[in-house]
Write a protein that holds these residues in place. Structure first.
Motif, mmCIF file in Angstrom:
data_model
loop_
_atom_site.group_PDB
_atom_site.id
_atom_site.type_symbol
_atom_site.label_atom_id
_atom_site.label_comp_id
_atom_site.label_asym_id
_atom_site.label_seq_id
_atom_site.Cartn_x
_atom_site.Cartn_y
_atom_site.Cartn_z
ATOM 1 N N GLU A 12 0.826 -1.201 0.000
ATOM 2 C CA GLU A 12 0.000 0.000 0.000
ATOM 3 C C GLU A 12 0.862 1.254 0.000
ATOM 4 O O GLU A 12 2.020 1.235 0.441
ATOM 5 N N LEU A 13 0.288 2.339 -0.482
ATOM 6 C CA LEU A 13 0.935 3.637 -0.396
ATOM 7 C C LEU A 13 0.696 4.232 0.976
ATOM 8 O O LEU A 13 -0.373 4.010 1.580
ATOM 9 N N PRO A 14 1.648 4.988 1.518
ATOM 10 C CA PRO A 14 1.424 5.625 2.830
ATOM 11 C C PRO A 14 0.363 6.703 2.721
ATOM 12 O O PRO A 14 0.276 7.419 1.720
ATOM 13 N N ALA A 15 -0.475 6.800 3.729
ATOM 14 C CA ALA A 15 -1.531 7.807 3.759
ATOM 15 C C ALA A 15 -0.996 9.108 4.350
ATOM 16 O O ALA A 15 -0.041 9.106 5.128
ATOM 17 N N TYR A 16 -1.618 10.197 3.987
ATOM 18 C CA TYR A 16 -1.245 11.497 4.548
ATOM 19 C C TYR A 16 -1.477 11.515 6.052
ATOM 20 O O TYR A 16 -2.551 11.139 6.522
ATOM 21 N N SER A 17 -0.470 11.947 6.821
ATOM 22 C CA SER A 17 -0.624 11.924 8.275
ATOM 23 C C SER A 17 0.028 13.114 8.964
ATOM 24 O O SER A 17 0.257 13.090 10.169
ATOM 25 N N ARG A 18 0.340 14.147 8.220
ATOM 26 C CA ARG A 18 0.984 15.318 8.819
ATOM 27 C C ARG A 18 -0.007 16.091 9.694
ATOM 28 O O ARG A 18 -1.168 16.259 9.340
ATOM 29 N N GLU A 19 0.487 16.598 10.775
ATOM 30 C CA GLU A 19 -0.337 17.403 11.655
ATOM 31 C C GLU A 19 0.074 18.864 11.514
ATOM 32 O O GLU A 19 1.240 19.173 11.252
ATOM 33 N N ALA A 20 -0.898 19.732 11.740
ATOM 34 C CA ALA A 20 -0.623 21.168 11.613
ATOM 35 C C ALA A 20 0.367 21.613 12.693
ATOM 36 O O ALA A 20 0.353 21.089 13.796
#
Length: 210
Positions: free
Chosen positions: A202-210
């Motif tokens: 799988e591709l990594p999902a977006y997980s950045r926090e503000a």
């Protein structure tokens, strides 16, 4: 800007072209069977999945949809839907749908790219049209079926189509014979899609926090 004039419009043996359409149509018909739908839905899903991506590609190229002038494509899709309708449930309760879809995905991504390059489309745009050819029919099928589209899941699907399309474009632009380029590209895309299904890549999902 134009690109190598030697890139001719892809001409597949009729059996190969129809077989590819039938495989994609089968994935649509099996989806309807899995959802316990009527034969009408089965046939419609087969049609949408079999020609949806190629029709959108041809629309963007300003060409008549490829299947409108082919005597055999619509009958083959209807026969495929009929066969799928009468298949025992074990054929669609396993992973047959996914494998049928993977074959169509890779083959049509390569074919769509080759056709786009034949119309002097820029290489990156041709790759995008290849992805459209391979993916859009399945996406439309999923949306109509009311199931989560493969586009919204992290597994490698569009990525496999992009690999087939990009490899096909690269090989054609360096002068590799069209049948060989399309075959190599389709096999590479199918291998990546198959590996993703077997090993759940799988591709990594977006997980950045503000």
């Amino acid at each position: 800007m134009t690109f190598p004039a030697a890139i001719a419009a892809p001409v597949l043996p009729p059996f190969v072209d129809l077989a590819g359409t039938a495989v994609f149509a089968l994935s649509g018909a099996l989806m309807a069977a899995r959802l316990n739908q009527t034969f009408v839905t089965c046939a419609f899903f087969a049609l949408v999945t079999g020609v949806g991506g190629g029709s959108v590609r041809d629309l963007l190229l300003g060409q008549p949809a490829f299947w409108l002038r082919d005597f055999w494509i619509a009958p083959v899709i209807l026969v495929t839907a009929t066969i799928a309708w009468w298949l025992p449930s074990k054929w669609w309760s396993g992973r047959w749908l996914e494998w049928a879809d993977a074959i169509g995905l890779a083959a049509f991504a390569a074919l769509g790219t080759a056709k786009a390059l034949a119309f002097d489309v820029a290489p990156l745009a041709a790759v995008i049209l290849g992805v459209v050819t391979g993916c859009v029919g399945g996406i439309i099928r999923d949306v109509i079926a009311g199931v989560p589209s493969i586009l919204m899941r992290p597994e490698l699907y569009v990525t496999a189509a992009a690999l087939a399309a990009a490899l096909c474009a690269g090989l054609l632009l360096i002068g590799v014979a069209q049948p060989l380029a399309m075959a190599i590209a389709a096999l590479a895309g199918f291998a990546l899609r198959g590996a993703a299904m077997i090993w759940r890549i799988e591709l990594p999902a977006y997980s950045r926090e503000a």
